[in-house]
Structure formats: C-alpha cells, structure tokens
Design a protein around this motif. Structure first.
Motif, mmCIF file in Angstrom:
data_model
loop_
_atom_site.group_PDB
_atom_site.id
_atom_site.type_symbol
_atom_site.label_atom_id
_atom_site.label_comp_id
_atom_site.label_asym_id
_atom_site.label_seq_id
_atom_site.Cartn_x
_atom_site.Cartn_y
_atom_site.Cartn_z
ATOM 1 N N GLN A 1 0.790 -1.279 -0.040
ATOM 2 C CA GLN A 1 -0.018 0.033 0.050
ATOM 3 C C GLN A 1 0.822 1.313 0.053
ATOM 4 N N ARG A 2 2.154 1.190 0.697
ATOM 5 C CA ARG A 2 2.873 2.306 0.373
ATOM 6 C C ARG A 2 3.456 2.551 -0.864
ATOM 7 N N SER A 3 3.344 1.565 -1.923
ATOM 8 C CA SER A 3 3.936 1.588 -3.246
ATOM 9 C C SER A 3 5.431 1.550 -3.134
ATOM 10 N N LEU A 4 5.988 0.581 -2.124
ATOM 11 C CA LEU A 4 7.388 0.343 -1.845
ATOM 12 C C LEU A 4 7.901 -1.055 -2.508
ATOM 13 N N ILE A 5 6.981 -1.630 -3.380
ATOM 14 C CA ILE A 5 7.371 -3.045 -3.804
ATOM 15 C C ILE A 5 8.734 -3.029 -4.578
ATOM 16 N N GLY A 6 8.707 -2.002 -5.653
ATOM 17 C CA GLY A 6 9.807 -2.132 -6.475
ATOM 18 C C GLY A 6 11.310 -1.486 -5.752
ATOM 19 N N GLU A 7 11.032 -0.558 -4.642
ATOM 20 C CA GLU A 7 12.106 0.128 -3.828
ATOM 21 C C GLU A 7 12.885 -1.120 -3.035
ATOM 22 N N ILE A 8 11.855 -1.947 -2.452
ATOM 23 C CA ILE A 8 12.375 -3.056 -1.457
ATOM 24 C C ILE A 8 12.785 -4.073 -2.424
ATOM 25 N N ILE A 9 12.312 -4.492 -3.427
ATOM 26 C CA ILE A 9 12.921 -5.602 -4.384
ATOM 27 C C ILE A 9 14.281 -5.146 -4.822
ATOM 28 N N GLY A 10 14.518 -3.868 -5.279
ATOM 29 C CA GLY A 10 15.713 -3.110 -5.574
ATOM 30 C C GLY A 10 16.766 -3.339 -4.561
ATOM 31 N N ARG A 11 16.534 -3.054 -3.368
ATOM 32 C CA ARG A 11 17.548 -3.481 -2.286
ATOM 33 C C ARG A 11 18.214 -4.982 -2.416
ATOM 34 N N TYR A 12 17.127 -5.872 -2.431
ATOM 35 C CA TYR A 12 17.688 -7.218 -2.133
ATOM 36 C C TYR A 12 18.504 -7.490 -3.643
ATOM 37 N N GLU A 13 17.999 -6.887 -4.880
ATOM 38 C CA GLU A 13 18.618 -7.133 -6.092
ATOM 39 C C GLU A 13 19.883 -6.738 -6.328
ATOM 40 N N ARG A 14 19.982 -5.301 -5.689
ATOM 41 C CA ARG A 14 21.326 -4.630 -6.209
ATOM 42 C C ARG A 14 22.434 -5.114 -5.312
ATOM 43 N N VAL A 15 22.158 -5.707 -4.035
ATOM 44 C CA VAL A 15 23.412 -6.360 -3.267
ATOM 45 C C VAL A 15 24.020 -7.592 -3.856
ATOM 46 N N GLY A 16 23.177 -8.113 -4.965
ATOM 47 C CA GLY A 16 23.689 -9.481 -5.654
ATOM 48 C C GLY A 16 22.834 -10.695 -5.394
ATOM 49 N N LEU A 17 21.886 -10.568 -4.649
ATOM 50 C CA LEU A 17 20.999 -11.522 -4.464
ATOM 51 C C LEU A 17 20.391 -11.890 -5.720
ATOM 52 N N LYS A 18 19.816 -13.219 -5.845
ATOM 53 C CA LYS A 18 19.016 -13.941 -7.066
ATOM 54 C C LYS A 18 17.524 -14.314 -6.649
ATOM 55 N N LEU A 19 16.549 -13.461 -7.242
ATOM 56 C CA LEU A 19 15.206 -13.875 -7.116
ATOM 57 C C LEU A 19 14.873 -15.083 -7.865
ATOM 58 N N ILE A 20 14.530 -16.197 -6.877
ATOM 59 C CA ILE A 20 14.095 -17.455 -7.317
ATOM 60 C C ILE A 20 12.677 -18.087 -7.416
ATOM 61 N N ALA A 21 11.947 -17.195 -6.772
ATOM 62 C CA ALA A 21 10.424 -17.236 -6.701
ATOM 63 C C ALA A 21 9.665 -15.808 -6.291
ATOM 64 N N MET A 22 8.306 -15.870 -6.768
ATOM 65 C CA MET A 22 7.722 -14.519 -6.565
ATOM 66 C C MET A 22 6.322 -14.479 -6.752
ATOM 67 N N LYS A 23 5.361 -14.128 -6.000
ATOM 68 C CA LYS A 23 3.909 -14.233 -6.410
ATOM 69 C C LYS A 23 3.205 -13.019 -5.307
ATOM 70 N N MET A 24 2.156 -12.682 -5.837
ATOM 71 C CA MET A 24 1.385 -11.794 -5.233
ATOM 72 C C MET A 24 0.279 -12.812 -4.517
ATOM 73 N N ILE A 25 -0.267 -12.744 -3.246
ATOM 74 C CA ILE A 25 -1.051 -13.675 -2.658
ATOM 75 C C ILE A 25 -1.826 -12.811 -1.345
ATOM 76 N N VAL A 26 -3.090 -13.384 -1.390
ATOM 77 C CA VAL A 26 -4.020 -12.721 -0.332
ATOM 78 C C VAL A 26 -4.210 -14.211 0.767
ATOM 79 N N VAL A 27 -3.789 -13.831 2.038
ATOM 80 C CA VAL A 27 -3.860 -15.047 2.734
ATOM 81 C C VAL A 27 -5.017 -15.297 3.832
ATOM 82 N N THR A 28 -5.155 -16.405 4.466
ATOM 83 C CA THR A 28 -6.128 -16.458 5.482
ATOM 84 C C THR A 28 -5.344 -16.340 6.888
ATOM 85 N N ARG A 29 -6.376 -16.081 7.960
ATOM 86 C CA ARG A 29 -5.741 -16.002 9.274
ATOM 87 C C ARG A 29 -5.162 -17.498 9.788
ATOM 88 N N GLU A 30 -5.568 -18.449 9.192
ATOM 89 C CA GLU A 30 -5.281 -19.725 9.691
ATOM 90 C C GLU A 30 -3.762 -19.863 9.085
#
Ligand code: GDP
Ligand code: MG
Length: 201
Positions: A19-48
């Motif tokens: 909601q803060r529109s920080l998806i790109g900013e956050i991903i960029g921080r992990y990306e630029r250090v040299g880590l590799k993204l190996i899975a990603m999805k947008m999801i709505v979860v339950t309390r359980e």
C-alpha cells in the motif's frame, strides 16, 4: 559441502509495503546487493495460514515476547503484561489481522549468506530503532509502544526469515517446489567464480 551461495531465504512484502507503493524499492535493495530472485507471487492469505506460519518455530512466541519486554525495559517503559508467551499470543492475534488486510508479495531470494544479508538490509523489528540505510529504518517509523497501545501489529513493511532453519521451513510454507525456479544468473560469475579474468589476449 554446500557452497554459501546456495543459501535461500523468504521475504514477504507485507500489506503496508504494498500500500505504500514500495514493492519496487524493496525488491531493488535485495537485487542490487547481488541476491538472485528465485520465486515470487502476489497472494492474499487467511488467518489460519498466518497462525501456522508463525508457529512453524515452536520457540517464536518466547523469543518474540522476550524481545518486546526487553525493548520496553531498555526504554524505561513498562508493558501492561510481563509474561512473554502472553505478550506474543497478543502479537500473533494482531498479525493475523495485519497480514489479511491486503495483498502480500512473497519471494525467495538466493545467494551467499542470504538469510543474514536480507536481515541486515531489512533492519531490526522495531522501525524506530532500525538503522538508517535499512528498509525498516528508511521507509517507516513505527514503534512497539505505539503499535501495542493502538492494539495492532508493528507495521514494518517486510518479513524476512530469522535463521537458515527458519528459512527452510518458511519457504516450504509459502511455496511449492514447482514455484521455485533454479536458473543461472549472469552476474554469478563475477560474484562467485574463482577466476574472473576477462582480459582477451
Ligand atoms: P521480525 O522477525 O523482525 O519480523 O520480528 P518477529 O518475528 O519477532 O515478529 C513478527 C512480526 O510481529 C514483526 O515483524 C511485527 O510486525 C510484529 N511484532 C513483533 N513484535 C511485536 C510487538 O512487540 N508488538 C506489536 N504490536 N507487534 C509486534
Ligand atoms: Mg521473525
């Protein structure tokens, strides 16, 4: 022996991060250090699903409750509860509300010392105490006291696994094996190959 570059960790961009529109900013921080993204999805979860997630580690309640009580004590404040398990049970109820309030972006990041590197870039649990330069230190200002008094979770934008053991269990909770993509990233050569000589004779 497994090479350190094969370590992986779970990162969740919590509903406030989306909601803060920080998806790109956050991903960029992990990306630029040299880590590799190996899975990603947008999801709505339950309390359980969240209850199961935070109880994967049987020690989580004790550790989280103790961390809260220590933070109060260090600031000369008193919490209305003093039993760590009781404090963490309250936190878990609030976490269920927090995590189900909107979509989450779930990811797995791989690379050398992925768990520790992601925790370092993410910052400590309480944003007001997180170091400048970390995600929680740079983009949010919440505190234990304010969140507890308002009967809600600390809004700290991201979840990151706390240890290699935690990461293994957590990745399995959020992703199936088929959702994890094993591939070679071109930058791995310069990050990890023993011989990096690129000069043509
Ligand atoms: P993390 O590993 O840094 O995310 O911290 P924990 O595993 O200890 O706690 C999980 C999440 O619960 C945190 O990221 C916060 O969103 C929330 N939380 C943790 N401790 C507290 C607390 O003392 N009070 C409140 N209101 N929320 C908390
Ligand atoms: Mg944790």
């Amino acid at each position: 022996m497994n090479h350190p570059k094969n370590e992986s960790t779970l990162v969740l961009i919590k509903p406030d991060g989306v909601q803060r529109s920080l998806i790109g900013e956050i991903i960029g921080r992990y990306e630029r250090v040299g880590l590799k993204l190996i899975a990603m999805k947008m999801i709505v979860v339950t309390r359980e699903f969240i209850e199961e997630f935070y109880t994967l580690d049987p020690e989580w309640k004790l550790k989280t409750g103790e961390k809260n009580l220590k933070a109060y004590k260090d600031k000369g404040l008193t919490n209305t509860h003093n039993d760590p398990i009781e404090v963490a049970s309250f936190i878990l109820e609030k976490l269920k509300i927090y995590y189900t309030s909107g979509p989450i972006v779930a990811m797995v990041w791989e690379g050398a010392h992925a768990v520790a590197v992601v925790r370092k870039l993410t910052g400590s649990t309480e944003p007001v105490m997180s170091d400048v330069g970390t995600i929680r230190g740079d983009f949010v200002l919440d505190s234990y006291k304010m969140a507890d008094d308002d009967l809600r979770s600390i809004r700290n934008l991201v979840h990151a696994s706390g240890s290699v053991k935690e990461a293994e269990a957590e990745v399995g909770h959020w992703f199936s094996e088929q959702e994890i993509i094993k591939y070679r990233h071109v930058q791995e050569k310069i990050l990890y190959d023993v011989n990096i000589d690129g000069i043509e004779e």
